[in-house]
Design a protein around this motif. Structure first.
Motif, short mmCIF file in Angstrom:
data_model
loop_
_atom_site.label_atom_id
_atom_site.label_comp_id
_atom_site.label_asym_id
_atom_site.label_seq_id
_atom_site.Cartn_x
_atom_site.Cartn_y
_atom_site.Cartn_z
N ARG A 189 0.83 -1.22 0.00
CA ARG A 189 0.00 0.00 0.00
C ARG A 189 0.86 1.27 0.00
NH1 ARG A 189 -3.51 -3.22 3.11
NH2 ARG A 189 -2.55 -2.70 5.09
N ARG A 190 1.85 1.30 0.88
CA ARG A 190 2.64 2.52 1.05
C ARG A 190 3.75 2.69 0.03
NH1 ARG A 190 3.28 3.19 7.57
NH2 ARG A 190 1.12 3.87 7.89
N HIS A 191 4.36 1.58 -0.39
CA HIS A 191 5.56 1.66 -1.22
C HIS A 191 5.39 1.02 -2.59
CE1 HIS A 191 7.54 2.96 2.46
NE2 HIS A 191 6.98 1.94 3.06
N GLY A 192 4.22 0.42 -2.81
CA GLY A 192 3.96 -0.23 -4.09
C GLY A 192 4.80 -1.46 -4.34
N SER A 193 5.32 -2.05 -3.27
CA SER A 193 6.24 -3.18 -3.41
C SER A 193 6.20 -4.05 -2.16
CB SER A 193 7.66 -2.67 -3.61
OG SER A 193 8.59 -3.72 -3.51
#
Length: 174
Positions: free
Chosen positions: A65-69
């Protein structure tokens, strides 16, 4: 002592709908349990290790969610904040909570130290990942030399990925 049944239930509920990740955490938990007991951890160390195994990847969803990874660096960063309330609800004291969160925050950092609980968590996670990702034999050999420290973990790695299966000789079949 941390109530492991509560931790497991919380982790499974948190990962609801993501059976692959639930299966992964349960397999890592099982290997941590086996390796830790075989290597003679005391009851408290074993309990903390098993709690960390159940929660080691708990930061994946937040990382995505936060880092796309889901990368390990983001799991390590996000995991402790997700794990802490679960551990408190499972009766962890502050020392247990701090150690489990530290293990979560370092479970992909192979240079983080030589503490037995950390090394066992590395080994268990690698054993499961090696199967799930179908890692090549040379990767497993390198891990045996560079990552694995316990005799139990090395034996499991050799038995599962480096030894050739038994083949009966011609005429030995019954």
């Amino acid at each position: 002592m941390v109530n492991l049944e509560k931790v497991a239930a919380a982790a499974i509920a948190y990962d609801a709908g993501d059976a692959r990740r639930v299966q992964h955490l349960m397999k890592v938990y099982a290997f941590c349990r086996l390796i830790g007991r075989s290597e003679g951890l005391d009851a408290h160390q074993q309990n903390v290790l098993e709690a960390a195994a159940l929660l080691h990847d708990i930061g994946i969803h937040q990382a995505e969610r936060r880092h796309g990874s889901p990368a390990g660096i983001w799991q390590e960063k996000e995991g402790p904040a997700v794990a802490a309330p679960m551990l408190r609800q499972a009766g962890a004291d502050e020392q247990e909570l701090a150690r489990v969160c530290w293990l979560i925050a370092h479970h992909h950092t192979y240079g983080a130290g030589e503490d037995t609980d950390l090394r066992i968590l590395f080994e268990a996670d690698f054993l499961v990942n090696a199967h799930e990702q179908n890692l090549p034999e040379q990767t497993c050999r390198a891990a045996c030399e560079r990552i694995f420290r316990t005799e139990t973990g090395r034996r499991f790695l050799r038995d599962m990925f480096l030894e050739k299966p038994y083949q009966p000789a011609a005429g030995d079949e019954k």
